[in-house]
Structures are given as structure tokens and as C-alpha cells.
Design an enzyme around this catalytic site. Structure first.
Site, PDB file in Angstrom:
ATOM      1  N   CYS A   1      66.577  43.660  33.786  1.00 22.31           N
ATOM      2  CA  CYS A   1      67.475  42.451  34.032  1.00 22.31           C
ATOM      3  C   CYS A   1      66.729  41.725  35.394  1.00 22.31           C
ATOM      4  CB  CYS A   1      68.881  43.182  34.734  1.00 22.31           C
ATOM      5  SG  CYS A   1      69.717  43.855  33.403  1.00 22.31           S
TER       6      CYS A   1
ATOM      7  N   ASN B   1      73.187  39.619  35.699  1.00 16.07           N
ATOM      8  CA  ASN B   1      73.577  40.356  37.020  1.00 16.07           C
ATOM      9  C   ASN B   1      75.081  40.370  36.982  1.00 16.07           C
ATOM     10  OD1 ASN B   1      72.235  40.033  40.385  1.00 16.07           O
ATOM     11  ND2 ASN B   1      72.124  41.752  38.866  1.00 16.07           N
ATOM     12  N   ASP B   2      75.271  41.874  37.180  1.00 13.93           N
ATOM     13  CA  ASP B   2      76.662  42.678  37.459  1.00 13.93           C
ATOM     14  C   ASP B   2      76.858  42.325  38.988  1.00 13.93           C
ATOM     15  OD1 ASP B   2      78.848  44.223  37.837  1.00 13.93           O
ATOM     16  OD2 ASP B   2      77.879  45.918  36.574  1.00 13.93           O
TER      17      ASP B   2
ATOM     18  N   ASN C   1      70.693  45.286  43.645  1.00 16.49           N
ATOM     19  CA  ASN C   1      69.220  44.605  43.295  1.00 16.49           C
ATOM     20  C   ASN C   1      68.763  43.682  44.401  1.00 16.49           C
ATOM     21  OD1 ASN C   1      70.458  44.186  39.935  1.00 16.49           O
ATOM     22  ND2 ASN C   1      68.925  45.877  40.757  1.00 16.49           N
TER      23      ASN C   1
ATOM     24  N   TYR D   1      82.413  42.017  35.785  1.00 16.93           N
ATOM     25  CA  TYR D   1      83.103  42.582  34.696  1.00 16.93           C
ATOM     26  C   TYR D   1      84.737  42.861  34.971  1.00 16.93           C
ATOM     27  CZ  TYR D   1      78.970  44.225  32.392  1.00 16.93           C
ATOM     28  OH  TYR D   1      77.898  44.338  31.454  1.00 16.93           O
TER      29      TYR D   1
ATOM     30  N   ALA E   1      79.550  49.523  33.036  1.00 16.44           N
ATOM     31  CA  ALA E   1      79.853  49.306  31.691  1.00 16.44           C
ATOM     32  C   ALA E   1      78.194  49.741  31.174  1.00 16.44           C
ATOM     33  CB  ALA E   1      79.882  47.674  31.492  1.00 16.44           C
TER      34      ALA E   1
HETATM   35  N1  THF Z   1      74.357  48.088  33.796  1.00 14.90           N
HETATM   36  C1  THF Z   1      75.620  47.265  34.314  1.00 14.90           C
HETATM   37  N2  THF Z   1      76.475  47.465  33.723  1.00 14.90           N
HETATM   38  N3  THF Z   1      75.474  46.970  35.531  1.00 14.90           N
HETATM   39  C2  THF Z   1      74.390  46.794  36.297  1.00 14.90           C
HETATM   40  O1  THF Z   1      74.381  46.558  37.326  1.00 14.90           O
HETATM   41  C3  THF Z   1      73.421  47.706  35.825  1.00 14.90           C
HETATM   42  N4  THF Z   1      72.118  47.827  36.459  1.00 14.90           N
HETATM   43  C4  THF Z   1      71.104  48.910  35.992  1.00 14.90           C
HETATM   44  C5  THF Z   1      71.089  49.177  34.653  1.00 14.90           C
HETATM   45  N5  THF Z   1      72.087  48.925  34.025  1.00 14.90           N
HETATM   46  C6  THF Z   1      73.349  48.341  34.595  1.00 14.90           C
HETATM   47  C7  THF Z   1      71.711  50.225  36.717  1.00 14.90           C
HETATM   48  N6  THF Z   1      71.965  49.817  38.159  1.00 14.90           N
HETATM   49  C8  THF Z   1      75.338  51.199  40.205  1.00 14.90           C
HETATM   50  C9  THF Z   1      74.348  50.728  40.886  1.00 14.90           C
HETATM   51  C10 THF Z   1      73.386  50.132  39.991  1.00 14.90           C
HETATM   52  C11 THF Z   1      72.948  50.231  38.863  1.00 14.90           C
HETATM   53  C12 THF Z   1      74.148  50.874  38.166  1.00 14.90           C
HETATM   54  C13 THF Z   1      75.276  51.363  38.792  1.00 14.90           C
HETATM   55  C14 THF Z   1      76.594  51.866  40.815  1.00 14.90           C
HETATM   56  O2  THF Z   1      77.314  52.470  40.262  1.00 14.90           O
HETATM   57  N7  THF Z   1      76.882  51.621  42.128  1.00 14.90           N
HETATM   58  C15 THF Z   1      77.498  52.406  42.650  1.00 14.90           C
HETATM   59  C16 THF Z   1      77.323  53.688  43.159  1.00 14.90           C
HETATM   60  C17 THF Z   1      75.912  53.987  43.298  1.00 14.90           C
HETATM   61  C18 THF Z   1      75.799  55.444  43.773  1.00 14.90           C
HETATM   62  O3  THF Z   1      76.621  56.278  44.189  1.00 14.90           O
HETATM   63  O4  THF Z   1      74.329  55.931  43.617  1.00 14.90           O
HETATM   64  C19 THF Z   1      78.131  51.514  44.021  1.00 14.90           C
HETATM   65  O5  THF Z   1      78.956  51.511  44.655  1.00 14.90           O
HETATM   66  O6  THF Z   1      77.038  50.833  44.356  1.00 14.90           O
HETATM   67  C20 THF Z   1      71.601  46.931  37.315  1.00 14.90           C
HETATM   68  O7  THF Z   1      70.405  47.056  37.979  1.00 14.90           O
END
Ligand code: THF
Length: 323
Positions: free
Chosen positions: A192, A216-217, A225, A257, A322
């Protein structure tokens, strides 16, 4: 982090609903940009709690060219577990090496981009030049009756960026790429955040960076990021003798989302706190003090070497990722 909240508002005001691979709709805008002056502080989200330990764990795993969610977990980052083990398409992919495997994702491309050359066997000067640059002869082959040789090199793009910051800081080619078209079929998720360009200013000894993120989500990915890119700027600055300055962050598809709407709406009601300061422990050698270039610290650095000082934030909010 006002810019982050403004972008969320822009998406709410002007975005359109889109279907995508995950089955959860997104409200999306095509194209967005944020620009942070790191001299004024670290771009950590303050309208919820940033999972800082997870961010620096992920960065360390990338720097070590990890491809297993287990390595990410061991460094304090659990956010890759679902992509490794819950995406049905990936579970059926013949390139998946087993439990926790992600394929040659980010760090593998950053540090070990697979580089191949096919040269005519009678081009001795070309072959010698390639070998001088680290390519090794793999095999002879024949193409349309012409004798050729195949050469291979695992290209450490990031290391080469640091070398260039040291040796040729005026270069406008100091970049590394995560998007390798030859391996898109063999990864859990195509990169990404995919194009990083360093722009050093040798006069002021300031280091700027542009980052391009194809998708970017805003709810989960963006805060993560952003913090990770800024942390990388601080680390590269430490190892090359530069102070981090402008961080410009470009997004292709900027989206929220549907099941994150409550999380972002709640954040818009909160007043952001001032930006914290970012620290790297003294263990990591400072080129500006030692004058000694030690790029091996890209791999030696540990999550515990990174910390935030004066980080004030609102209550944590979480939402599902997601897959
Ligand atoms: N898929 C989706 N749907 N969104 C994304 O942002 C994403 N990424 C990476 C790969 N696939 C993705 C994974 N990175 C979190 C943070 C980064 C991610 C995925 C998930 C997350 O859940 N963060 C929470 C808790 C984190 C924790 O406790 O460790 C938060 O509140 O920030 C984008 O790079």
C-alpha cells in the site's frame, strides 16, 4: 494532526461509496496529500491512541526483510496476523509457505528486491560490470538461438538510499520502491505504501521525504503509516547526519471503511493535542556526532530504541480491520 482530521472531513463531504475486495464498502476520494514539518513535532494521531509499539515493531520487521507474521508479532506488531492467516484467496495461493507467511512483502522488496539480468554471453564487458556491481552468474541459457547468461542480485534499495545520502546528497534519485510487478501474484497483499523518496538538503543538513500510498484506510492504516514514515525519517537522519524536516504524504485512493464511520466521527468531535516529540535511544549511533557511517543499524535497531515524549492523546478507539 489537524490535516488528518481535515482529510477525514473532506472524504465525508466529497467522497463516493465504493465496493472493493473486502466486501465492506468505503467512502473514497481519488487523490489526497498531507505535508508535515517534523521540526514542529511528530505526526502522531492525538484524537485517539496511536498503537506506537506496534508501529515501531512493524518498522523493525520491515527493516529486517521479514515475511512472516510471526516475526512481526515477535517485534510487538500483531496487525499482519489476519492478512497472513484469514484471507481465503491467500490461503489458497500456491506461493504461501505456510502458517503466518505473507510472501515477499514490503521489507523483502526494500532490502532484497530480486534483480535479474539476461545478457548476451559474448558481452564480456557487460557481464564483468554486472558482477562488479554484485550480480552473480546463475545459469547459461539460450534465447532464439542466442547464447545468454542469467545473473541475479538481491538489491538492498534502502541501503543504497543511505549510501547516496552520504555520498551524493544532491541526487534526485534517492528512492526505494515496494511495488514489484513480478511478485504481485505471490504476496498476501500488494504494497500500500509503496514509493519512498528521500530529499536531503546538504546545506541545512535537513532530510525531507515524499511517500506515495496507493490505497489508504484513514481509520486504521493512515495514522499507522504516517507514524512509521516519520520514524523512518528520524532513523535515516540519525544514521546519515540529517535532521528530519518535510514529510509529504500522497494518497491514491483515500478511504474510510463503512464500519469505521463512528470511529472517525468521534475523532472529529475531539480537540487535537500538540504533537509529541520522537526519540531514538543513544544506543543508535549518531552520524552527526561520530562521523562514522554505520548503516548496519538499519537491522540492529530494536522497537525499544524508539519512544514518544509528551504524547497526550484522547481515549483509545478501535475498529475491525477489513481483510
Ligand atoms: N488492511 C486494511 N483494511 N487496512 C489497513 O490499514 C491495512 N494496513 C496493513 C495491511 N492491510 C490493511 C495492516 N496494517 C491496524 C493497523 C495497521 C494495519 C492493520 C490494522 C490496527 O488495527 N490498528 C489498531 C490497533 C493496533 C494494535 O493494537 O496493534 C489501531 O487502533 O491503530 C495498512 O498498512
Amino acid at each position: 494532526m489537524q490535516q488528518y482530521l481535515e482529510l477525514i472531513q473532506t472524504i465525508i463531504d466529497t467522497g463516493s461509496w465504493q465496493d472493493n475486495r473486502t466486501g465492506i464498502r468505503t467512502l473514497s476520494v481519488p487523490g489526497a496529500m498531507m505535508r508535515f514539518d517534523l521540526a514542529k513535532g511528530f505526526p502522531a494521531v492525538t484524537t485517539k491512541k496511536l498503537a506506537f509499539k506496534s508501529v515501531v515493531g512493524e518498522l523493525c520487521a520491515f527493516l529486517r526483510a521479514s515475511r512472516s507474521a510471526a516475526d512481526f508479532r515477535a517485534l510487538g506488531c500483531k496487525v499482519w496476523d489476519q492478512n497472513a492467516n484469514e484471507n481465503k484467496q491467500w490461503l489458497e495461493n500456491p506461493y504461501r509457505l505456510g502458517e503466518d507467511d505473507l510472501g515477499p512483502v514490503y521489507g523483502v522488496q526494500w532490502r532484497q528486491w530480486p534483480g535479474y539480468k539476461v545478457l548476451d554471453a559474448d558481452q564480456a564487458a557487460q557481464i564483468a560490470d554486472a558482477q562488479k556491481n554484485g550480480f552473480t552468474l546463475v545459469a547459461p541459457l539460450e534465447e532464439d538461438g542466442v547464447k545468454k547468461v542469467l545473473l541475479y542480485k538481491a538489491i538492498d534499495q534502502l541501503r543504497e538510499c543511505l549510501d547516496t545520502i552520504i555520498c551524493n546528497p544532491g541526487s534526485r534519485r534517492i528512492l526505494f520502491h515496494g511495488w514489484n510487478p513480478a511478485v504481485l501474484d505471490a504476496v498476501a497483499l500488494p504494497a500500500c505504501h509503496l514509493l519512498y523518496q528521500f530529499i536531503p538538503n546538504p546545506t541545512t543538513r535537513e532530510l525531507s521525504m515524499c511517500l506515495y500510498v496507493r490505497s489508504n484506510d484513514l481509520g486504521l492504516g493512515t495514522p499507522f503509516n504516517l507514524a512509521e514514515g516519520a520514524a523512518l525519517m528520524h532513523l535515516v537522519g540519525r544514521l546519515t547526519g540529517y535532521t528530519p524536516r518535510w514529510f509529504t504524504y500522497f494518497i491514491g485512493d483515500a478511504h474510510i471503511y463503512e464500519n469505521h464511520m463512528d470511529m472517525v466521527q468521534e475523532q472529529l468531535k475531539r480537540e487535537p493535542f500538540p504533537a509529541p516529540q520522537f526519540r531514538i535511544s543513544d544506543r543508535v549511533p549518531d552520524f552527526a556526532k561520530t562521523g562514522k557511517y554505520q548503516p548496519e543499524w538499519l537491522e540492529l535497531v530494536e522497537p525499544s530504541d524508539f519512544s514518544l515524549e509528551g504524547y497526550e492523546h484522547h481515549a483509545p478507539i478501535t475498529a475491525p480491520m477489513a481483510v
